[in-house]
Write a protein that holds these residues in place. Structure first.
Motif, PDB file in Angstrom:
ATOM      1  N   PHE A   1      17.473  78.541  56.468  1.00  0.00           N
ATOM      2  CA  PHE A   1      18.367  79.402  55.689  1.00  0.00           C
ATOM      3  C   PHE A   1      17.552  80.216  54.675  1.00  0.00           C
ATOM      4  N   PHE A   2      16.588  79.576  54.001  1.00  0.00           N
ATOM      5  CA  PHE A   2      15.736  80.289  53.043  1.00  0.00           C
ATOM      6  C   PHE A   2      14.901  81.367  53.742  1.00  0.00           C
ATOM      7  N   ILE A   3      14.443  81.061  54.940  1.00  0.00           N
ATOM      8  CA  ILE A   3      13.607  82.022  55.679  1.00  0.00           C
ATOM      9  C   ILE A   3      14.397  83.276  56.027  1.00  0.00           C
ATOM     10  N   ILE A   4      15.625  83.099  56.535  1.00  0.00           N
ATOM     11  CA  ILE A   4      16.400  84.279  56.937  1.00  0.00           C
ATOM     12  C   ILE A   4      16.846  85.084  55.714  1.00  0.00           C
ATOM     13  N   ILE A   5      17.037  84.418  54.568  1.00  0.00           N
ATOM     14  CA  ILE A   5      17.352  85.155  53.335  1.00  0.00           C
ATOM     15  C   ILE A   5      16.152  86.026  52.952  1.00  0.00           C
ATOM     16  N   TYR A   6      14.959  85.462  53.081  1.00  0.00           N
ATOM     17  CA  TYR A   6      13.737  86.197  52.758  1.00  0.00           C
ATOM     18  C   TYR A   6      13.556  87.408  53.672  1.00  0.00           C
ATOM     19  N   LEU A   7      13.997  87.283  54.927  1.00  0.00           N
ATOM     20  CA  LEU A   7      13.820  88.368  55.898  1.00  0.00           C
ATOM     21  C   LEU A   7      14.758  89.540  55.663  1.00  0.00           C
ATOM     22  N   GLY A   8      15.779  89.363  54.839  1.00  0.00           N
ATOM     23  CA  GLY A   8      16.597  90.500  54.431  1.00  0.00           C
ATOM     24  C   GLY A   8      17.956  90.606  55.094  1.00  0.00           C
ATOM     25  N   PRO A   9      18.758  91.593  54.639  1.00  0.00           N
ATOM     26  CA  PRO A   9      20.144  91.747  55.084  1.00  0.00           C
ATOM     27  C   PRO A   9      20.311  91.957  56.584  1.00  0.00           C
ATOM     28  N   MET A  10      19.426  92.763  57.182  1.00  0.00           N
ATOM     29  CA  MET A  10      19.582  93.057  58.612  1.00  0.00           C
ATOM     30  C   MET A  10      19.448  91.790  59.445  1.00  0.00           C
ATOM     31  N   VAL A  11      18.477  90.958  59.115  1.00  0.00           N
ATOM     32  CA  VAL A  11      18.299  89.700  59.848  1.00  0.00           C
ATOM     33  C   VAL A  11      19.493  88.779  59.615  1.00  0.00           C
ATOM     34  N   LEU A  12      20.002  88.760  58.382  1.00  0.00           N
ATOM     35  CA  LEU A  12      21.180  87.939  58.079  1.00  0.00           C
ATOM     36  C   LEU A  12      22.368  88.360  58.935  1.00  0.00           C
ATOM     37  N   MET A  13      22.558  89.664  59.083  1.00  0.00           N
ATOM     38  CA  MET A  13      23.679  90.145  59.900  1.00  0.00           C
ATOM     39  C   MET A  13      23.498  89.758  61.368  1.00  0.00           C
ATOM     40  N   MET A  14      22.268  89.823  61.850  1.00  0.00           N
ATOM     41  CA  MET A  14      21.994  89.417  63.228  1.00  0.00           C
ATOM     42  C   MET A  14      22.260  87.923  63.418  1.00  0.00           C
ATOM     43  N   ILE A  15      21.881  87.107  62.425  1.00  0.00           N
ATOM     44  CA  ILE A  15      22.125  85.670  62.501  1.00  0.00           C
ATOM     45  C   ILE A  15      23.623  85.379  62.505  1.00  0.00           C
ATOM     46  N   VAL A  16      24.374  86.097  61.652  1.00  0.00           N
ATOM     47  CA  VAL A  16      25.834  85.917  61.621  1.00  0.00           C
ATOM     48  C   VAL A  16      26.422  86.234  62.989  1.00  0.00           C
ATOM     49  N   MET A  17      25.931  87.302  63.611  1.00  0.00           N
ATOM     50  CA  MET A  17      26.399  87.685  64.942  1.00  0.00           C
ATOM     51  C   MET A  17      26.093  86.588  65.968  1.00  0.00           C
ATOM     52  N   CYS A  18      24.890  86.043  65.921  1.00  0.00           N
ATOM     53  CA  CYS A  18      24.501  84.986  66.856  1.00  0.00           C
ATOM     54  C   CYS A  18      25.339  83.728  66.640  1.00  0.00           C
ATOM     55  N   VAL A  19      25.559  83.369  65.379  1.00  0.00           N
ATOM     56  CA  VAL A  19      26.381  82.193  65.065  1.00  0.00           C
ATOM     57  C   VAL A  19      27.802  82.385  65.580  1.00  0.00           C
ATOM     58  N   GLN A  20      28.320  83.593  65.379  1.00  0.00           N
ATOM     59  CA  GLN A  20      29.676  83.881  65.859  1.00  0.00           C
ATOM     60  C   GLN A  20      29.783  83.690  67.374  1.00  0.00           C
ATOM     61  N   ILE A  21      28.819  84.230  68.117  1.00  0.00           N
ATOM     62  CA  ILE A  21      28.850  84.127  69.590  1.00  0.00           C
ATOM     63  C   ILE A  21      28.738  82.669  70.017  1.00  0.00           C
ATOM     64  N   LYS A  22      27.861  81.899  69.342  1.00  0.00           N
ATOM     65  CA  LYS A  22      27.695  80.488  69.714  1.00  0.00           C
ATOM     66  C   LYS A  22      28.961  79.685  69.408  1.00  0.00           C
ATOM     67  N   CYS A  23      29.588  79.943  68.272  1.00  0.00           N
ATOM     68  CA  CYS A  23      30.838  79.235  67.933  1.00  0.00           C
ATOM     69  C   CYS A  23      31.925  79.567  68.943  1.00  0.00           C
ATOM     70  N   PHE A  24      32.022  80.846  69.313  1.00  0.00           N
ATOM     71  CA  PHE A  24      33.012  81.254  70.316  1.00  0.00           C
ATOM     72  C   PHE A  24      32.740  80.546  71.642  1.00  0.00           C
ATOM     73  N   HIS A  25      31.470  80.502  72.019  1.00  0.00           N
ATOM     74  CA  HIS A  25      31.094  79.842  73.274  1.00  0.00           C
ATOM     75  C   HIS A  25      31.474  78.367  73.266  1.00  0.00           C
ATOM     76  N   GLU A  26      31.253  77.688  72.137  1.00  0.00           N
ATOM     77  CA  GLU A  26      31.556  76.257  72.064  1.00  0.00           C
ATOM     78  C   GLU A  26      33.055  75.989  72.219  1.00  0.00           C
ATOM     79  N   ILE A  27      33.877  76.808  71.549  1.00  0.00           N
ATOM     80  CA  ILE A  27      35.323  76.582  71.627  1.00  0.00           C
ATOM     81  C   ILE A  27      35.863  76.950  73.002  1.00  0.00           C
ATOM     82  N   ILE A  28      35.407  78.052  73.559  1.00  0.00           N
ATOM     83  CA  ILE A  28      35.876  78.464  74.888  1.00  0.00           C
ATOM     84  C   ILE A  28      35.418  77.466  75.948  1.00  0.00           C
ATOM     85  N   THR A  29      34.208  76.922  75.777  1.00  0.00           N
ATOM     86  CA  THR A  29      33.701  75.940  76.744  1.00  0.00           C
ATOM     87  C   THR A  29      34.566  74.682  76.754  1.00  0.00           C
TER      88      THR A  29
END
Length: 426
Positions: free
Chosen positions: A64-92
């Motif tokens: 979490f500290f690493i992605i904060i250091y990498l900046g807003p764009m990386v944070l948004m990409m991580i949020v997107m990835c987390v969203q897709i993985k959560c959706f995948h888990e529930i749909i599965t």
């Protein structure tokens, strides 16, 4: 019998399906890394689980500290990835429960609807926060102008595909899964979109709420592990009142301290904005009064205890108490909701992505609820009119409309005495 078979097409078959016990999902396996298994082999299962959760929690916090250091764009990409993985888990889970019925197009349509909803939400965000860039590029300008119509057309295409996929003997079950997909979109995609909006208000509105939820989760577990005696709720038998109360006080203190540290840095308190000159995100500004130290008088009752008459603190720290309180008292109900969901389908975790913690959704069940609260809180108590957005919209108007607004504004400011009327105006 012939009369009963004469019921509406699909009702008899679907009734039997709905009463049938769903096929249980695959049993969870021990996914603890072999290195940890060997190192902790002499411990009891209770202490082994404690160490596994602790070690991997520290690893996740470091990430979490690493992605904060990498900046807003990386944070948004991580949020997107987390969203897709959560959706995948529930749909599965839905697919594993009902896979024996071989529903046509279920997974394809589920992912298609995810694509449609993300196109709508992220398109709105791009138009809102990257307005100048959108107006500068002709293809983007056209997509922005007709964005909602395109989004609606895409959704209608999926809706028609669903209707065409209906099979006589599976009507009711197919509508169950249609609802399953849409509720998942509401819980996961909509709220992850709010996380992005919170991020644009300033990194502090992203980091502090998430950190408060993490702190509450850790401290509630620690207090419950060492002092827990009284069960809190039947949905989560391991949750205790001792952990719940201890987590609350620890999170409030943590929120105050973290807010004090972060409020002193512009990179955390300034809104995230897109710089058209450098084509990059900037987080530089003059901090608002919310992030300037102010002196507050301490109530007389407390003065007699601590001996202080005043205290210097950031106004944001007062707001952090509201955030910490929600994270501690209401946020856990997101976890209770997830526990009820898992019990309904007789599963321990949403997935086994993180050893000792379950799936990504198991870690973010409270975060999504927290994100919605923060977004509502900002809109209700913090956010005011945004001059830069007003100017952006003003510049897209026709010249005659701009002139009309200019004259109206000039007249208004003159009437209030802010501007001096010139001879020409008189």
């Amino acid at each position: 019998e012939s009369e009963s078979e004469a019921k509406v097409d699909g009702e008899t078959a679907s009734d039997s399906e709905s009463r049938a016990e769903p096929a249980p999902p695959p049993a969870s396996v021990d996914d603890t890394p072999e290195v940890l298994n060997r190192a902790l082999s002499n411990l009891s299962s209770r202490w082994k689980n404690w160490w596994v959760r602790g070690i991997l929690s520290l690893a996740m916090i470091a990430f979490f500290f690493i992605i904060i250091y990498l900046g807003p764009m990386v944070l948004m990409m991580i949020v997107m990835c987390v969203q897709i993985k959560c959706f995948h888990e529930i749909i599965t889970i839905g697919y594993n429960v009902y896979h024996s019925y071989d529903l046509p197009w279920f997974r394809t349509l589920s992912w298609y609807f995810l694509l449609c909803v993300n196109y709508f939400f992220y398109g709105e965000t791009v138009t809102d926060y990257f307005f100048t860039l959108v107006q500068r590029e002709e293809p983007l300008r056209i997509l922005s102008k007709y964005h909602r119509f395109i989004s609606f057309t895409l959704y209608l295409t999926g809706f028609c595909m669903f209707v065409l996929s209906l099979v006589k003997k599976h009507y009711r079950l197919q509508f169950y899964m249609f609802g399953w997909t849409h509720v998942t979109l509401l819980i996961v995609v909509t709220q992850s979109h709010l996380v992005i909006h919170n991020l644009f208000e300033g990194m502090i509105w992203f980091i502090v709420p998430i950190s408060c939820v993490i702190c509450n989760d850790i401290m509630a577990y620690m207090f419950g592990f060492f002092f827990g005696r009284t069960p809190l709720i039947k949905l989560s038998p391991k949750k205790t009142w001792e952990g719940f109360i201890g987590g609350f006080f620890a999170t409030v203190v943590f929120g105050l301290l973290l807010s004090y540290v972060m409020s002193g840095y512009r990179c955390f308190v300034c809104p995230v904005e897109y710089n058209n000159d450098t084509n990059s995100f900037t987080v530089d500004c003059e901090p608002s009064d919310l992030f300037r130290l102010q002196e507050y008088n301490i109530p007389g009752v407390i003065q007699s205890v601590i001996g202080w008459k005043t205290v210097r603190m950031y106004p944001f720290q007062i707001h952090s108490i509201a955030l910490s309180t929600f994270a501690s008292l209401i946020g856990p109900f997101g976890g209770f909701f997830a526990s009820g969901f898992k019990r309904a389908f007789k599963i321990k975790d949403f997935a086994n992505t993180i050893p000792g913690h379950g799936g990504i959704m198991d870690r973010f069940d409270c975060q999504y609820l927290m994100a919605t609260f923060v977004n509502v809180y900002i809109a209700s108590f913090i956010r005011g009119p945004n001059p830069s957005k007003l100017i952006q919209q003003f510049l897209t108007l026709r010249p005659d409309q701009q002139l009309h607004i200019f004259n109206t504004l000039k007249s208004h400011l003159t009437d209030k005495g802010i501007l001096t009327a010139t001879t020409e105006d008189e």
